[in-house]
Design an enzyme around this catalytic site. Structure first.
Site, mmCIF file in Angstrom:
data_model
loop_
_atom_site.group_PDB
_atom_site.id
_atom_site.type_symbol
_atom_site.label_atom_id
_atom_site.label_comp_id
_atom_site.label_asym_id
_atom_site.label_seq_id
_atom_site.Cartn_x
_atom_site.Cartn_y
_atom_site.Cartn_z
ATOM 1 N N ALA A 24 -4.501 12.354 91.442
ATOM 2 C CA ALA A 24 -3.995 13.426 90.567
ATOM 3 C C ALA A 24 -2.710 13.066 89.842
ATOM 4 C CB ALA A 24 -3.769 14.693 91.392
ATOM 5 N N GLY A 27 -3.748 10.946 84.116
ATOM 6 C CA GLY A 27 -5.063 10.980 83.486
ATOM 7 C C GLY A 27 -5.899 12.203 83.790
ATOM 8 N N ARG A 48 -1.049 8.022 95.223
ATOM 9 C CA ARG A 48 -0.148 7.046 95.841
ATOM 10 C C ARG A 48 1.276 7.161 95.323
ATOM 11 N NH1 ARG A 48 -2.774 1.551 94.452
ATOM 12 N NH2 ARG A 48 -3.187 2.696 92.527
ATOM 13 N N ARG A 49 1.436 7.751 94.127
ATOM 14 C CA ARG A 49 2.759 7.773 93.484
ATOM 15 C C ARG A 49 3.404 9.151 93.661
ATOM 16 N NH1 ARG A 49 0.723 5.261 87.837
ATOM 17 N NH2 ARG A 49 -0.876 6.820 88.247
ATOM 18 N N VAL A 75 -6.509 6.508 99.115
ATOM 19 C CA VAL A 75 -7.873 6.805 99.580
ATOM 20 C C VAL A 75 -8.573 5.578 100.141
ATOM 21 C CG1 VAL A 75 -8.196 8.766 98.004
ATOM 22 C CG2 VAL A 75 -8.909 6.459 97.279
ATOM 23 N N ASN A 101 -11.669 12.127 92.049
ATOM 24 C CA ASN A 101 -11.291 11.516 90.783
ATOM 25 C C ASN A 101 -10.684 10.126 90.957
ATOM 26 O OD1 ASN A 101 -10.276 11.548 87.830
ATOM 27 N ND2 ASN A 101 -8.395 11.338 89.031
ATOM 28 N N TYR A 167 -17.354 -2.797 88.424
ATOM 29 C CA TYR A 167 -16.967 -1.430 88.065
ATOM 30 C C TYR A 167 -18.206 -0.589 87.765
ATOM 31 C CZ TYR A 167 -15.265 2.606 85.559
ATOM 32 O OH TYR A 167 -15.041 3.903 85.163
ATOM 33 N N GLU A 203 -4.275 6.421 81.112
ATOM 34 C CA GLU A 203 -3.645 5.284 81.767
ATOM 35 C C GLU A 203 -4.678 4.345 82.394
ATOM 36 O OE1 GLU A 203 -0.702 4.987 85.520
ATOM 37 O OE2 GLU A 203 0.009 6.300 83.904
ATOM 38 N N PHE A 204 -5.883 4.842 82.614
ATOM 39 C CA PHE A 204 -6.977 4.045 83.174
ATOM 40 C C PHE A 204 -7.127 2.715 82.424
ATOM 41 C CE2 PHE A 204 -11.395 2.727 82.829
ATOM 42 C CZ PHE A 204 -11.878 2.794 84.122
#
Length: 269
Positions: A24, A27, A48-49, A75, A101, A167, A203-204
């Site tokens: 979350a 993006g 994580r941030r 995750v 997500n 991917y 940002e992806f």
């Protein structure tokens, strides 16, 4: 010609009361947080941030919405996933909607030149992280006979392209896992949806290009991509359909994106 008036599905569901969103901090995940918070939902934001999550929480509160619950973990850490879900605060423990997500793409190298570390990171996040978040929350949803899981897939799971190797495979897994969940959950009233977007400017793409913002910007030059808000709006739509209706999967692209002819390698005469 006279067009028939538009009709809406009868008895739409209210917006979910508790929404847990992975990835979350930016993006599509951040856009989903804003979208569901605006409906009054209690949003649980993971990532994580921590600084990014805190800034988003301030933004949501300043907009007059309920204060989010913030959970900082990766995750990819299976033990952290289950431990965190087990210790959710009582007021948000009954999660109505899980938005899986968290995900990423790393690099565009062909398979014989790709970095195996990138492959591991994508599989650990896009596949393992998603399935363990689902497994951690699913028993509660089934027991309550109420819940919805929205998995963020990609058109890359259906349509191959050079450099999309692992991917694309990871997103094909997301689509099939979602369908198999539907089979397993028949009769539980728990819904499952796979949302599969094409080009979304976020940002992806910067992450995929190793932090090179110029390369990332070039991907969208001369066309109009979708935005994270577009995808968040679709997620909200899926989550608020009437209880008897399940959106199995939904694929969407920018109007400026379509399909290419099959590639053919020709040996010079």
């Amino acid at each position: 010609m006279t067009l028939a008036p538009k009709t809406q599905s009868p008895n739409p569901s209210p917006s979910p009361a508790v929404v847990l969103i992975t990835g979350a901090s930016s993006g599509i995940g951040a856009a989903c947080a804003r979208r569901f918070a605006a409906t009054g939902a209690r949003v649980v934001l993971t990532g994580r941030r921590e600084d990014r999550l805190e800034a988003l929480a301030v933004e949501i509160v300043d907009a007059g919405h309920p204060e989010p619950t913030l959970l900082t973990f990766d995750v990819r850490d299976r033990e952290a996933v289950y431990a965190t879900v087990e210790k959710l605060p009582a007021e948000v423990a009954a999660v109505d909607l899980l938005v899986n997500n968290a995900g990423l793409a790393l690099g565009l190298a062909r398979a014989h030149e790709a970095n195996p570390d990138d492959w591991d990171a994508m599989m650990d996040t896009n596949v393992k992280g998603l399935v363990h978040m689902t497994r951690a929350l699913l028993p509660g949803m089934v027991a309550r006979r109420r819940g919805h899981i929205i998995n963020m897939g990609s058109v890359a799971g259906s349509y191959p392209y050079p450099g999309g190797n692992v991917y694309g495979a990871s997103k094909a897994f997301v689509a099939q896992f979602s369908l198999n969940l539907r089979a397993d959950l028949l009769g539980t009233d728990v819904r499952v949806t796979s949302i599969e977007p094409g080009m979304v400017e976020s940002e992806f793409t910067i992450v995929r290009n190793g932090g090179d913002k110029e390369k990332a910007a070039a991907v969208y030059r001369g066309m109009t991509p979708m935005t994270p808000d577009d995808i968040a709006d679709v997620a909200h739509y899926c989550a608020t359909r009437p209880p008897h209706l399940n959106v199995n999967r939904i694929e969407l692209m920018a109007t400026d994106q379509a399909f290419s002819p099959f590639a053919v390698h020709r040996t010079p005469a």
